[in-house]
Design an enzyme around this catalytic site. Structure first.
Site, PDB file in Angstrom:
ATOM      1  N   GLY A 189       0.785  -1.235   0.000  1.00 34.69           N
ATOM      2  CA  GLY A 189       0.000   0.000   0.000  1.00 34.69           C
ATOM      3  C   GLY A 189       0.809   1.274   0.000  1.00 34.69           C
ATOM      4  CB  ALA A 190       4.456   2.030  -0.052  1.00 35.75           C
ATOM      5  CB  THR A 247       3.990  -1.316   2.843  1.00 38.52           C
ATOM      6  OG1 THR A 247       4.392  -1.083   1.491  1.00 38.52           O
ATOM      7  CG2 THR A 247       2.917  -0.320   3.230  1.00 38.52           C
ATOM      8  CG  ASP A 312       8.359   2.539  -6.535  1.00 38.53           C
ATOM      9  OD1 ASP A 312       8.186   2.193  -5.355  1.00 38.53           O
ATOM     10  OD2 ASP A 312       7.840   1.951  -7.488  1.00 38.53           O
ATOM     11  CD1 TRP A 400       8.148  -8.829  -7.358  1.00 39.88           C
ATOM     12  CD2 TRP A 400       8.311 -11.014  -6.923  1.00 39.88           C
ATOM     13  NE1 TRP A 400       7.521  -9.510  -8.378  1.00 39.88           N
ATOM     14  CE2 TRP A 400       7.608 -10.841  -8.135  1.00 39.88           C
ATOM     15  CE3 TRP A 400       8.535 -12.305  -6.447  1.00 39.88           C
ATOM     16  CZ2 TRP A 400       7.121 -11.927  -8.876  1.00 39.88           C
ATOM     17  CZ3 TRP A 400       8.055 -13.382  -7.181  1.00 39.88           C
ATOM     18  CH2 TRP A 400       7.357 -13.190  -8.382  1.00 39.88           C
ATOM     19  CB  CYS A 605      -7.796   0.252 -16.728  1.00 41.62           C
ATOM     20  SG  CYS A 605      -9.390   1.076 -16.666  1.00 41.62           S
ATOM     21  CB  CYS A 608      -5.585  -5.497 -14.530  1.00 38.58           C
ATOM     22  SG  CYS A 608      -5.594  -5.878 -12.765  1.00 38.58           S
TER      23      CYS A 608
END
Length: 689
Positions: A189-190, A247, A312, A400, A605, A608
């Site tokens: 949620g950052a 987060t 970021d 990640w 949008c 996705c």
């Protein structure tokens, strides 16, 4: 840092309790017959001590079994293997239990987010990185914020707790971890300016035991908490009203030797620190590694990789624990390759930086000063002139997807990426701004937008070997005592490499891109290697870079399992296809004002369906090719009424008829741009990714 903190701070490494006793003997690296935690063993090394499969016989590997996972899209989970059963998650936090030797489904648990908390589905694309296991229970963090304990034998729910406060934009995408009778979970949620924290619960009852916030809140919330009061001094203005971040959505590592938990924290929100923290400051504990006492959750030390984070960048990558020979003596260390492009080796007892070197092209900093622990930053990287171009991009040189460490070779195997980024506070008309700025992928070198499998020596802090990969967004790595490194790639291949030399010794066509990390385990006396196949995740948001031709729904998502002598053959499925086949009705007249308004709305949008409606095939379809998007009424039924919510398409009941009309108009315009009957917008590709 402020002078008032001088007695506590050794630059970016804050020293707390240096005398914590060792509760265990020196840990053995990796894991053996079971793969019972996210990184194999508690050290999260991604290392298997099994050696039935070796460099010498790897060419005899074959497909032992597979399981089609109908209805799934993105598969990021690292499976667990416990006593002959595999446990893993799907796109929207469903949990699967599969026989580890045969690949047959034992049970499936569906948390039914669409029914329990459908609003959360629109806050993040559907991804989940796996489960945790302990004492006959499987734990899953659900996208909507629940932490659920399941009976490992049956899949029946034992307890469920809501880990999130009401009415926030937090979600959960990461895997929990278990330790000392507890289970810990963070959240995402950052990017939506949410305040990061982790929570530990009792494994048996689900009772909350402790919570640690990774960034400070209001003065009233911080009062009496030494860590938060200390961190608040590194923020400016009324920061708690502007946005926070930090987060813990991925990397969490438990240290049984020191009885500590290490947290990898995320970026700031908003990205621009002038908006987030007026007056400057390091903004602790953004982009940091934070050590906590495992019993109490109390702060011990931190190391911040990016003070005043502004790009970021994040320290959310996996963290590996090891004992390395440093200056001729064994040191207990923590290793991480965060997104900023440096490889960090940190003394995990004290939090002191030992070494940090660039793993590839890094222009935001000249080096990391080992005396202060702080980066020596380059000029104009904080968009002082309105624009900054730097390497690496916000995707990082490593994200990640897990790296792994082999104690036999002494090397770390990193899924490496090369790409730059342009940050701009001068938002042009029509650009999709985010937090008062735009971010674009930036290519200037011939190999920008490509990846590699990088073997890194953490002691000498240098590259040992490197295997170039055509695609950028590739899978995590597994390394074994058999001298192998396994990795799947975005082009759809699953490969084994000689861990010493980087020579590829085996390859399998999986029929779809792979981003998850593989595992190895024993079932019935035989060593297996398993991996989830399901390209996607952030691919849509950076579709013009990460689109490699996998069409939505064309290729099945699968669990693949390999063994020596396997003879299985996958059914044929469509290959990569970069051709766009837009649908259009030339009789439709488009209103340009509606098209422009629809482009502004399309940021909702993008995660996705892609930037400027250029999909990467997943997690959502290319709307330029969609028959549903041809009809404004059908689009209303899907977007507003949630006609496809059970299939993973969120509902947006807040949208008005006019807004849906504008979105429909923009989709129709981009379809015409794709088929060449409309001039391409001048701001095409200028979106945040």
């Amino acid at each position: 840092m402020l002078a008032a903190m001088a007695s506590l701070v050794n630059c970016t490494g804050v020293q707390g309790d240096r005398s914590a006793p060792s509760t265990n003997a020196a840990q053995i690296t990796g894991t053996a017959e079971n793969w019972a935690s996210h990184g194999g063993g508690s050290d999260e090394a991604g290392y298997s001590r099994l050696d039935q499969i070796r460099v010498e016989n790897a060419e005899a590997l074959g497909l032992a079994n597979w399981l089609d996972l109908d209805g799934e899209a993105t598969l990021e989970a690292t499976p667990l293997a416990v006593d002959g059963v595999l446990y893993f998650t799907g796109s929207y936090s469903s949990v699967y239990a599969v026989d580890a030797a045969t690949g047959t489904l034992r049970w499936k648990y569906d948390p039914q987010i669409w029914k329990v908390n459908p609003a959360k589905m629109g806050m993040n694309f559907g991804v989940n990185r796996g489960v945790a296991y302990a004492d006959g229970r499987v734990f899953v963090g659900v996208l909507d914020g629940r932490l659920v304990a399941l009976d490992a034998a049956t899949g029946k729910e034992q307890w469920s707790v809501d880990t999130l406060p009401p009415r926030t934009l937090h979600t959960i995408t990461g895997a929990p971890r278990t330790f000392n009778g507890k289970v810990i979970i963070g959240n995402a949620g950052a990017d939506a300016n949410q305040r990061g924290y982790v929570t530990a619960y009792d494994q048996v009852t689900g009772r909350q035991l402790w919570r640690f916030y990774t960034v400070p809140g209001s003065p009233e919330a911080n009062a009496g908490d030494p860590a938060m009061e200390m961190a608040a001094k590194t923020w400016g203005g009324e920061f708690w009203k502007q946005g926070l971040g930090g987060t813990v959505w991925n990397g969490i590592t438990f240290d049984p030797e020191l009885n500590r938990i290490y947290l990898g924290t995320g970026n700031g929100g908003p990205y621009n620190p002038k908006l987030r923290s007026p007056g400057g400051g390091d903004n602790l504990f953004l982009a940091s590694i934070v050590a906590l006492d495992a019993d109490s959750g109390k702060y011990i030390w931190h190391y911040q990789v990016n003070p005043g984070e502004a790009w970021d960048y994040k320290a959310t990558a996996n963290m590996i624990l090891a004992t390395l020979p440093i200056d001729g003596a064994p040191r207990k260390v923590l290793m991480q390759a965060p997104t900023n492009g440096f490889f960090y080796v940190i003394d995990r007892e004290t939090g002191k930086l030992i070494s940090a070197e660039k793993t590839g092209k890094v222009t935001w900093a000249e080096r990391i000063d080992l005396k202060t622990g702080r980066p020596v930053e380059a000029a104009n990287i904080r968009y002082e002139t309105g624009e900054s171009i730097l390497y690496p991009s916000m995707l990082g040189t490593h994200n990640w997807q897990d790296m792994s460490y082999n104690p036999k070779t002494g090397l770390v195997y990193i899924p490496y990426m090369k790409l730059g980024a342009r940050y701009s506070t001068s938002v042009k008309p029509g650009e999709l701004a985010f937090g008062g700025m735009t971010v674009q992928a930036w290519k200037q070198d011939p190999d920008d937008g490509t990846g590699a499998l990088l073997a890194w020596d953490p002691v000498k802090q240098e590259q040992r070997w490197k295997v170039p990969i055509e695609t950028l967004w590739n899978g995590g790595t597994l390394t074994t005592a058999g001298g192998l490194v396994f990795q799947g790639t975005a082009d759809g291949y699953f490969s084994a490499y000689d861990a010493k030399t980087g020579k590829r010794v085996w390859r399998f066509n999986a029929g779809l891109g792979i981003i998850a990390a593989p595992i190895s385990y024993v079932a019935g006396g035989k060593q297996y290697v398993s991996v989830l196949v399901g390209y996607g995740g952030t691919t849509a948001a950076l579709s013009h870079i990460l689109d490699v031709g996998w069409k939505y729904g064309a290729q099945p998502r699968r669990l693949l399992t390999f063994a020596i002598g396997g003879t299985g053959k996958l059914p044929p499925s469509p290959g990569r296809d970069m051709t766009v086949r837009p649908l259009d009705d030339p009789s439709i007249t488009l209103d340009e004002k509606s098209v422009a308004k629809g482009q502004g709305l399309s940021i909702m949008c993008m995660a996705c369906h892609g930037a400027n409606m250029h999909s990467a095939g997943t997690p959502g379809p290319d709307l330029r090719e969609s028959a549903i998007a041809m009809s404004e009424d059908d689009l209303w039924t899907v977007l507003h009424d949630g006609a496809m919510i059970e299939r993973g398409m969120p509902a947006f009941p807040q949208l008005t008829r006019g807004q849906v009309h504008n979105l429909w108009s923009y989709i129709r315009a981009t379809a015409r741009e794709a088929n060449g009957t409309r001039k391409t917008s001048e701001v095409q590709g200028a979106s945040r990714f």
